[in-house]
Design a protein around this motif. Structure first.
Motif, PDB file in Angstrom:
ATOM      1  N   ILE A   1      55.160   4.466  55.120  1.00 25.74           N
ATOM      2  CA  ILE A   1      56.176   5.332  54.511  1.00 25.74           C
ATOM      3  C   ILE A   1      55.491   6.457  53.728  1.00 25.74           C
ATOM      4  N   ILE A   2      54.485   6.088  52.952  1.00 26.79           N
ATOM      5  CA  ILE A   2      53.785   7.081  52.119  1.00 26.79           C
ATOM      6  C   ILE A   2      53.080   8.118  53.010  1.00 26.79           C
ATOM      7  N   GLU A   3      52.460   7.632  54.111  1.00 30.61           N
ATOM      8  CA  GLU A   3      51.751   8.583  54.993  1.00 30.61           C
ATOM      9  C   GLU A   3      52.725   9.555  55.642  1.00 30.61           C
ATOM     10  N   GLN A   4      53.903   9.045  56.036  1.00 28.06           N
ATOM     11  CA  GLN A   4      54.906   9.950  56.628  1.00 28.06           C
ATOM     12  C   GLN A   4      55.365  10.959  55.582  1.00 28.06           C
ATOM     13  N   GLU A   5      55.516  10.473  54.352  1.00 28.69           N
ATOM     14  CA  GLU A   5      55.991  11.346  53.276  1.00 28.69           C
ATOM     15  C   GLU A   5      54.979  12.461  52.981  1.00 28.69           C
ATOM     16  N   ARG A   6      53.688  12.107  53.014  1.00 30.71           N
ATOM     17  CA  ARG A   6      52.657  13.114  52.702  1.00 30.71           C
ATOM     18  C   ARG A   6      52.673  14.286  53.667  1.00 30.71           C
ATOM     19  N   SER A   7      53.186  14.020  54.893  1.00 28.31           N
ATOM     20  CA  SER A   7      53.199  15.109  55.863  1.00 28.31           C
ATOM     21  C   SER A   7      54.383  16.053  55.639  1.00 28.31           C
ATOM     22  N   ILE A   8      55.243  15.736  54.651  1.00 27.68           N
ATOM     23  CA  ILE A   8      56.374  16.637  54.343  1.00 27.68           C
ATOM     24  C   ILE A   8      56.071  17.294  52.993  1.00 27.68           C
ATOM     25  N   PRO A   9      55.783  18.594  52.986  1.00 26.10           N
ATOM     26  CA  PRO A   9      55.300  19.251  51.762  1.00 26.10           C
ATOM     27  C   PRO A   9      56.190  19.071  50.528  1.00 26.10           C
ATOM     28  N   LYS A  10      57.536  19.129  50.718  1.00 25.40           N
ATOM     29  CA  LYS A  10      58.396  19.094  49.526  1.00 25.40           C
ATOM     30  C   LYS A  10      58.857  17.690  49.138  1.00 25.40           C
ATOM     31  N   ALA A  11      58.347  16.660  49.812  1.00 31.03           N
ATOM     32  CA  ALA A  11      58.835  15.297  49.545  1.00 31.03           C
ATOM     33  C   ALA A  11      58.512  14.870  48.119  1.00 31.03           C
ATOM     34  N   THR A  12      59.473  14.191  47.490  1.00 29.65           N
ATOM     35  CA  THR A  12      59.292  13.787  46.083  1.00 29.65           C
ATOM     36  C   THR A  12      58.880  12.326  45.940  1.00 29.65           C
ATOM     37  N   GLY A  13      58.986  11.565  47.020  1.00 32.68           N
ATOM     38  CA  GLY A  13      58.642  10.140  46.945  1.00 32.68           C
ATOM     39  C   GLY A  13      59.854   9.260  46.701  1.00 32.68           C
ATOM     40  N   GLU A  14      61.023   9.893  46.438  1.00 28.39           N
ATOM     41  CA  GLU A  14      62.208   9.082  46.122  1.00 28.39           C
ATOM     42  C   GLU A  14      62.688   8.259  47.328  1.00 28.39           C
ATOM     43  N   LEU A  15      62.690   8.901  48.504  1.00 29.52           N
ATOM     44  CA  LEU A  15      63.134   8.174  49.696  1.00 29.52           C
ATOM     45  C   LEU A  15      62.163   7.030  50.013  1.00 29.52           C
ATOM     46  N   SER A  16      60.888   7.282  49.807  1.00 27.67           N
ATOM     47  CA  SER A  16      59.877   6.235  50.050  1.00 27.67           C
ATOM     48  C   SER A  16      60.133   5.044  49.142  1.00 27.67           C
ATOM     49  N   ASP A  17      60.402   5.311  47.870  1.00 28.38           N
ATOM     50  CA  ASP A  17      60.690   4.234  46.910  1.00 28.38           C
ATOM     51  C   ASP A  17      61.913   3.440  47.347  1.00 28.38           C
ATOM     52  N   LEU A  18      62.920   4.200  47.763  1.00 24.94           N
ATOM     53  CA  LEU A  18      64.172   3.564  48.158  1.00 24.94           C
ATOM     54  C   LEU A  18      63.959   2.638  49.363  1.00 24.94           C
ATOM     55  N   LEU A  19      63.203   3.114  50.339  1.00 25.53           N
ATOM     56  CA  LEU A  19      62.937   2.285  51.517  1.00 25.53           C
ATOM     57  C   LEU A  19      62.144   1.036  51.132  1.00 25.53           C
ATOM     58  N   ALA A  20      61.231   1.197  50.190  1.00 20.31           N
ATOM     59  CA  ALA A  20      60.450   0.038  49.736  1.00 20.31           C
ATOM     60  C   ALA A  20      61.365  -0.972  49.035  1.00 20.31           C
ATOM     61  N   ASP A  21      62.359  -0.471  48.284  1.00 16.94           N
ATOM     62  CA  ASP A  21      63.302  -1.378  47.611  1.00 16.94           C
ATOM     63  C   ASP A  21      64.174  -2.118  48.628  1.00 16.94           C
ATOM     64  N   ILE A  22      64.582  -1.403  49.672  1.00 18.79           N
ATOM     65  CA  ILE A  22      65.384  -2.064  50.717  1.00 18.79           C
ATOM     66  C   ILE A  22      64.549  -3.165  51.374  1.00 18.79           C
ATOM     67  N   ALA A  23      63.286  -2.847  51.637  1.00 18.08           N
ATOM     68  CA  ALA A  23      62.396  -3.844  52.259  1.00 18.08           C
ATOM     69  C   ALA A  23      62.270  -5.075  51.356  1.00 18.08           C
ATOM     70  N   LEU A  24      62.167  -4.842  50.051  1.00 20.04           N
ATOM     71  CA  LEU A  24      62.047  -5.974  49.121  1.00 20.04           C
ATOM     72  C   LEU A  24      63.316  -6.830  49.160  1.00 20.04           C
ATOM     73  N   ALA A  25      64.477  -6.175  49.126  1.00 27.25           N
ATOM     74  CA  ALA A  25      65.740  -6.934  49.189  1.00 27.25           C
ATOM     75  C   ALA A  25      65.787  -7.768  50.469  1.00 27.25           C
ATOM     76  N   CYS A  26      65.323  -7.175  51.574  1.00 26.21           N
ATOM     77  CA  CYS A  26      65.387  -7.892  52.853  1.00 26.21           C
ATOM     78  C   CYS A  26      64.387  -9.055  52.903  1.00 26.21           C
ATOM     79  N   LYS A  27      63.286  -8.931  52.177  1.00 25.28           N
ATOM     80  CA  LYS A  27      62.354 -10.072  52.099  1.00 25.28           C
ATOM     81  C   LYS A  27      63.037 -11.238  51.389  1.00 25.28           C
ATOM     82  N   LEU A  28      63.781 -10.922  50.327  1.00 21.42           N
ATOM     83  CA  LEU A  28      64.488 -11.981  49.592  1.00 21.42           C
ATOM     84  C   LEU A  28      65.563 -12.613  50.485  1.00 21.42           C
ATOM     85  N   ILE A  29      66.267 -11.757  51.231  1.00 20.52           N
ATOM     86  CA  ILE A  29      67.308 -12.290  52.130  1.00 20.52           C
ATOM     87  C   ILE A  29      66.671 -13.156  53.209  1.00 20.52           C
TER      88      ILE A  29
END
Ligand code: AFP
Length: 342
Positions: free
Chosen positions: A12-40
């Motif tokens: 996720i971070i590597e994909q984000e780095r290739s987008i100049p204006k990315a803030t990292g918020e979407l990356s964080d969000l995807l990581a949180d979804i992944a964490l929720a799914c690990k718990l599920i």
């Protein structure tokens, strides 16, 4: 192990780095979804055990409440999404209304940019049979300028999705996601609790030999063209690669995932009981349509592209024809050349 040993987060971070204006918020969000799914995933794996041990009442041995798995999945996702601070609203298949999120979770940010839709546990009627089930999610940018999200934020066309994915809880737990730059699959290594890249730039075969539909509803379908299509798939015709094989689990994520890997067309049409189809546009059809298009496939409601449908309400249903491009084009031809029965 994948030769490059790439974790979901690194990817996720590597994909984000290739987008100049990315803030990292979407990356964080995807990581949180992944964490929720690990718990599920943990809870899904324990479900059989809980059942065998007879802890199926309202409390477990520790006196804790044993929630139904779909409620547990919904609650876990809502809690983690709320705490992420990147969302102004979530909408879940398990909840009648959307859930606006409080500004107190925004932290130092001026506003939370995104909204998220999810189907917390798709195929949950299959849990006790140990059949694969899944979580489906999709993310949009908000339309409103600030404060908690609105219904208008939640009712956006699928083409406005910025990310979508699903997690399948099967013989292993796999997360498949797209942010509009291809489709990637990650397998959970339960020993270290990490998702590792296992399917790079997934592409669905253009033509398949498999159809997935609940054929028990044959008489109820309200389109003769669909009946003709399915009849023809079963005829022996080697030049057209027929007969096709039928594969239908009754758990959308499982049927979809198999077709994504090997090719296939999944169909849930309108019928006499479900005049608008059974599956939900926002929680099921749109995210899977985004993934399938990114993988080179096609998704329609029989008349138009799924992602172009204007949602009118949160739980809107839609007929769904999704999968290998040439197969979906075939079924569209059959649908349009035959009269529809009411
Ligand atoms: P459940 O979540 O109630 O099991 O429904 C599953 C589902 O929404 C989807 O995952 C399946 O593809 C579809 O329904 C199966 O529906 P039929 O049982 O009518 O074939």
């Amino acid at each position: 192990m994948h030769p490059k040993f790439v974790t979901l987060y690194r990817h996720i971070i590597e994909q984000e780095r290739s987008i100049p204006k990315a803030t990292g918020e979407l990356s964080d969000l995807l990581a949180d979804i992944a964490l929720a799914c690990k718990l599920i995933s943990l809870e899904v794996n324990r479900a059989g055990l809980i059942d065998i041990l007879g802890f199926t009442g309202d409390t477990n041995v520790q006196g804790e409440e044993v929630k139904k798995l779909d409620v547990y999945a919904h609650d876990t996702l809502v809690k983690l999404m709320e705490a992420s601070g990147h969302l102004c609203a979530v909408a879940s298949e398990e909840s009648e209304d959307f859930i606006p999120l409080d500004e107190k979770y925004m932290g130092k940010r001026a506003m939370s940019k995104y909204i998220c839709h999810f189907d917390p546990l798709d195929g949950s009627s299959n849990i006790e049979a140990n059949i694969s089930i899944g979580t489906i999610f999709s993310i949009y940018k908000r339309i409103s300028k600030s404060g908690p999200g609105t219904l208008e934020d939640c009712l956006q066309k699928g083409i406005r999705q910025v990310a979508a994915g699903y997690v399948i809880y099967g013989s292993s737990t796999i997360l498949v996601k797209t942010t509009g730059r291809g489709v990637f699959g990650f397998t959970l290594d339960p020993t270290v609790g990490e998702f590792h890249l296992s399917y790079e730039n997934m592409k669905i075969p253009k033509r398949s030999k498999t159809y997935s539909i609940n054929e028990g509803n044959y008489e109820k379908w309200n389109n003769d063209g669909l009946r003709k299509y399915v009849d023809d798939l079963k005829k022996i015709c080697p030049e057209k690669g027929r007969p096709y094989s039928a594969r239908y689990v009754g758990s959308l994520v499982a049927d979809f995932h198999r077709n994504l890997l090997y090719g296939g067309v999944f169909i849930y049409p309108a019928d006499k009981k479900n005049q608008n189809g059974k599956l939900r546009l926002l929680y099921e059809a749109n995210p899977l349509a985004f993934i399938i298009e990114q993988a080179g496939g096609r998704a329609t409601n029989g008349k138009c592209r799924i992602m172009e449908i204007e949602p009118k309400n949160l739980h809107q249903r839609t007929p769904l024809y999704i999968g290998s491009e040439e197969d979906v084009l075939d079924v569209e031809k059959y649908l349009s050349s035959n009269e529809t029965k009411s």
